[in-house]
Design an enzyme around this catalytic site. Structure first.
Site, PDB file in Angstrom:
ATOM      1  N   ASP A 174       0.856  -1.183   0.000  1.00 10.65           N
ATOM      2  CA  ASP A 174       0.000   0.000   0.000  1.00 10.65           C
ATOM      3  C   ASP A 174       0.893   1.234   0.000  1.00 10.65           C
ATOM      4  O   ASP A 174       1.380   1.651   1.047  1.00 10.65           O
ATOM      5  CB  ASP A 174      -0.918   0.015   1.226  1.00 10.65           C
ATOM      6  CG  ASP A 174      -1.995   1.091   1.128  1.00 10.65           C
ATOM      7  OD1 ASP A 174      -1.793   2.061   0.371  1.00 10.65           O
ATOM      8  OD2 ASP A 174      -3.038   0.970   1.790  1.00 10.65           O
ATOM      9  N   ARG A 189     -14.262  -5.903  -3.998  1.00  9.98           N
ATOM     10  CA  ARG A 189     -15.281  -5.618  -5.001  1.00  9.98           C
ATOM     11  C   ARG A 189     -15.067  -6.581  -6.156  1.00  9.98           C
ATOM     12  O   ARG A 189     -13.933  -6.937  -6.486  1.00  9.98           O
ATOM     13  CB  ARG A 189     -15.192  -4.170  -5.511  1.00  9.98           C
ATOM     14  CG  ARG A 189     -15.760  -3.123  -4.566  1.00  9.98           C
ATOM     15  CD  ARG A 189     -17.268  -3.225  -4.439  1.00  9.98           C
ATOM     16  NE  ARG A 189     -17.843  -2.229  -3.557  1.00  9.98           N
ATOM     17  CZ  ARG A 189     -18.052  -2.393  -2.262  1.00  9.98           C
ATOM     18  NH1 ARG A 189     -17.673  -3.519  -1.691  1.00  9.98           N
ATOM     19  NH2 ARG A 189     -18.615  -1.458  -1.543  1.00  9.98           N
ATOM     20  N   GLU A 229     -22.565 -15.870 -12.749  1.00  5.61           N
ATOM     21  CA  GLU A 229     -23.121 -17.097 -13.315  1.00  5.61           C
ATOM     22  C   GLU A 229     -22.024 -18.122 -13.616  1.00  5.61           C
ATOM     23  O   GLU A 229     -22.171 -19.314 -13.338  1.00  5.61           O
ATOM     24  CB  GLU A 229     -23.898 -16.774 -14.592  1.00  5.61           C
ATOM     25  CG  GLU A 229     -24.628 -17.971 -15.184  1.00  5.61           C
ATOM     26  CD  GLU A 229     -25.490 -17.583 -16.379  1.00  5.61           C
ATOM     27  OE1 GLU A 229     -26.093 -18.488 -16.976  1.00  5.61           O
ATOM     28  OE2 GLU A 229     -25.552 -16.390 -16.706  1.00  5.61           O
ATOM     29  N   HIS A 232     -22.364 -12.180  -0.925  1.00 12.72           N
ATOM     30  CA  HIS A 232     -22.072 -10.819  -0.448  1.00 12.72           C
ATOM     31  C   HIS A 232     -22.311 -10.703   1.056  1.00 12.72           C
ATOM     32  O   HIS A 232     -23.084  -9.859   1.521  1.00 12.72           O
ATOM     33  CB  HIS A 232     -22.896  -9.784  -1.213  1.00 12.72           C
ATOM     34  CG  HIS A 232     -22.243  -8.436  -1.249  1.00 12.72           C
ATOM     35  ND1 HIS A 232     -22.819  -7.336  -1.805  1.00 12.72           N
ATOM     36  CD2 HIS A 232     -21.040  -8.016  -0.788  1.00 12.72           C
ATOM     37  CE1 HIS A 232     -22.021  -6.284  -1.682  1.00 12.72           C
ATOM     38  NE2 HIS A 232     -20.926  -6.689  -1.061  1.00 12.72           N
ATOM     39  N   ALA A 244     -20.337  -7.607   5.160  1.00 15.05           N
ATOM     40  CA  ALA A 244     -20.742  -6.816   6.329  1.00 15.05           C
ATOM     41  C   ALA A 244     -22.050  -7.325   6.929  1.00 15.05           C
ATOM     42  O   ALA A 244     -22.710  -6.609   7.672  1.00 15.05           O
ATOM     43  CB  ALA A 244     -20.893  -5.355   5.945  1.00 15.05           C
TER      44      ALA A 244
END
Length: 394
Positions: A173, A237, A265, A278, A281
């Site tokens: 990073d 993501r 798919e 997903h 969270a």
């Protein structure tokens, strides 16, 4: 009568909503002229956002569902809640590592299929279990190397947790903050390039936002740098990983597994893919934490003009000076803007008690406390300055 009306576009944890004083805030799903929007996953890209809206707050970290740049041009800050769901995502990443390393998902399917629709004695079941378990032999985490791309709130937690489980951890990073650097375990080795991280890692987990520079970050070339039998984890993501490249590497045997939170798919039916719905969270604690953080930031902005954790405007926080009137001014980031704003205030005979200005990219934000009352004509004079986008009296 309430001062501010907040429209909720998704179910928001009541733990967060109860922090709003109902004598000051109206909260509901059906509000004609909201001052703010509070949401989680609702897509605003095709929604007409009323002129009355001062701010948008998302109870979550990602803002891909919000037209951030379009709102910046209107002087509308977009708030998110970085770190509020970090522990929930960290736990899911660790779970994903274990699922992949020990082939647990497919092993559980095998056991279920042994019993489904069949009548087996205890001895027969034991025999089948013993005969089949070899195909699910996995590997242990200590001695393996995990590469973490992005050392923000989630990345640091993942890196530290993985290191405590006995993995060698590499981090990349170039924009790590001082705060995160202090939180990062000194045992985590920071590398200087993504390519080095891939070439030295058995497992890769990205924790970066989906922007133009990170789309397809995990691609065919970088996957080819990994040692044979590597694992890709994606709880950031979907677009951060080139799934076609991953599936090809799985088919060739170069990769052992792909664990992700963004089913497609093609990926969901692949035998070496574990695709979760997903869940990043999706804990009660994370939803509460995100709601609390979003509500607190939103109310602080509406009441005092302070900006914390905005994705399209700089952080500007200033204690209010007693006995003054506050102005919050959004403007394009141009030379002479501060001089023009203070000049208008001076011409109106208003003394500046406190003043702060910060810029970010194409836009800037000013908070100013002035002694005396601010009339509507003064606000209009500020709005008339070329480059001023919006002005509020608080």
């Amino acid at each position: 009568m309430s001062t501010f009306a907040i429209q909720t576009l998704n179910a928001i944890s009541p733990i967060g909503l109860q922090r709003l004083d109902r004598d000051v805030f109206d909260i509901g799903t059906d509000i004609a002229e909201p001052r703010a929007l509070l949401l989680r996953s609702a897509d605003l890209h095709s929604v007409e956002i009323p002129e009355t809206v001062y701010a948008v707050a998302r109870a979550g970290a990602g803002t891909n569902n919000i037209p951030v740049d379009r709102l910046a041009a209107r002087g509308i800050p977009v708030f998110n809640t970085p770190g509020a769901n970090a522990n929930a995502v960290k736990e899911l990443v660790i779970a994903g590592m274990l699922l992949a390393a020990r082939n647990l998902y497919h092993a559980a399917d095998y056991t279920r299929d042994l019993v489904a629709g069949r009548s087996l004695s205890g001895k027969e079941l034991d025999k089948q279990v013993e005969a089949g378990k070899k195909q699910f032999a996995g590997f242990e985490l200590p001695g393996r190397t995990l590469g973490v791309i992005g050392l923000g709130a989630i990345g640091v937690l993942v890196a530290n947790a993985a290191q405590s489980l006995g993995l060698k951890v590499l981090g990349y990073d170039p924009a790590i903050t001082v705060e995160r650097a202090w939180q990062l375990s000194p045992q985590v080795e920071q590398v200087t390039s993504v390519e080095e991280l891939f070439s030295r890692s058995d497992m890769i987990t990205p924790h970066v936002p989906l922007v133009e520079g990170t789309r397809g970050l995990v691609d065919a070339h970088r996957i080819s740098l990994m040692p044979e039998g590597g694992v890709i984890l994606n709880f950031a993501r979907g677009g951060v990983v080139d799934e076609a490249a991953v599936l090809q590497a799985l088919d060739s045997g170069h990769l052992h597994a792909y664990v992700n939170d963004f089913p497609t798919e093609a990926g969901a039916i692949h035998p070496k893919v574990i695709a979760l719905p997903h869940l990043g969270a999706s804990t009660g604690e994370a939803e509460d934490n995100c709601a609390v953080m979003a509500v607190d930031q939103l109310s602080d902005f509406l009441l005092h003009g302070n900006i914390r954790n905005s994705v399209n405007f700089p952080e500007v926080v200033m204690a209010r000076t007693p006995g003054t009137t506050r102005l919050g001014i959004f403007n394009q980031n141009r030379p002479t803007m501060i001089g023009q704003i203070t000049g208008v205030l001076g011409e109106a005979g208003l003394n500046v008690a406190e003043f702060t200005n910060r810029s970010r990219g194409d836009y800037a934000y000013t908070l100013v406390d002035v002694e005396g009352e601010v009339q509507d004509d003064l606000k209009q004079a500020i709005l008339a300055i070329d480059g001023v986008v919006r002005a509020r009296k608080l």
